[in-house]
Write an enzyme that holds these catalytic residues in place. Structure first.
Site, PDB file in Angstrom:
ATOM      1  N   PRO A   1       0.836  -1.245  -0.012  1.00 45.37           N
ATOM      2  CA  PRO A   1       0.069   0.076  -0.047  1.00 45.37           C
ATOM      3  C   PRO A   1       0.867   1.366   0.155  1.00 45.37           C
ATOM      4  CG  PRO A   1       0.051  -0.955   2.306  1.00 45.37           C
ATOM      5  CD  PRO A   1       0.725  -1.966   1.302  1.00 45.37           C
ATOM      6  N   CYS A   2       1.479   1.635  -0.996  1.00 45.61           N
ATOM      7  CA  CYS A   2       2.115   2.889  -1.292  1.00 45.61           C
ATOM      8  C   CYS A   2       1.232   3.896  -1.271  1.00 45.61           C
ATOM      9  CB  CYS A   2       3.187   2.765  -2.554  1.00 45.61           C
ATOM     10  SG  CYS A   2       2.377   2.338  -3.980  1.00 45.61           S
ATOM     11  N   HIS A   3      -0.044   3.709  -1.504  1.00 49.51           N
ATOM     12  CA  HIS A   3      -1.139   4.899  -1.537  1.00 49.51           C
ATOM     13  C   HIS A   3      -1.172   5.468  -0.150  1.00 49.51           C
ATOM     14  CE1 HIS A   3      -3.476   1.037  -0.978  1.00 49.51           C
ATOM     15  NE2 HIS A   3      -4.214   1.844  -0.386  1.00 49.51           N
TER      16      HIS A   3
END
Length: 173
Positions: free
Chosen positions: A138-140
């Site tokens: 989850p880089c978001h």
């Protein structure tokens, strides 16, 4: 869990419809690991190449979990992931996995989690931008120190949609 990529194994792929557009998944049939997840027009995203093998069956678990995630029913992916990056990138990517659903963190906080200096924040940003496994890694969930929504290889509009889905942002009234 992350395992090394077997570079001699042909890449298997499939595409899935999602609220973010058509998602391209690639995987390693030897390990069953997901090796990339790309969205349309993604900076650094993958596209199907000659010699790749279309293999939807390899991605059934990923498809089911992504469907549940987009339906708001899944908060943590349980998929075998495989990526190839420098030791530094692998540490950054592992730290992304520790950011819980519905939460955000900053580039500086990721640097601190991996024991990198404050000066390494730009390198942390580069590693996050090179993440080949959008959504499932989850880089978001990484935002600017001032709370701004900065950089996302899949586009800021998709970052907003993901963070809104997870409840980290308020959707439109």
């Amino acid at each position: 869990m992350t395992t090394p990529i077997h570079m001699t194994t042909p890449i298997h792929w499939t595409e899935l419809d999602s609220p973010l557009g058509r998602i391209l998944l690639t995987g390693d049939p030897t390990t069953g690991a997901l090796t990339s997840l790309s969205v349309p027009d993604q900076k650094g995203g993958r596209t199907v190449q000659d010699g790749w093998r279309h293999d939807p069956a390899l991605f059934r678990a990923a498809e089911e979990q992504l469907d549940a995630y987009f339906a708001g029913e899944l908060k943590e992916f349980q998929l075998e992931l495989s990526s190839a990056g420098s030791e530094f990138r692998e540490r950054v990517w592992a730290a992304l996995g520790s950011v819980p659903y519905g939460a955000t963190t900053t580039y500086g906080e990721i640097a601190a989690r991996i024991g990198a200096s404050r000066a390494a924040v730009r390198a942390v940003g580069g590693a996050i931008g090179a993440n080949p496994l959008l959504i499932v890694r989850p880089c978001h969930r990484v935002i600017g120190a001032d709370g701004s929504l900065t950089g996302y290889a899949g586009g800021l509009d998709r970052k907003v949609r993901l963070l809104t889905l997870e409840g980290a942002l308020q959707g439109p009234a």
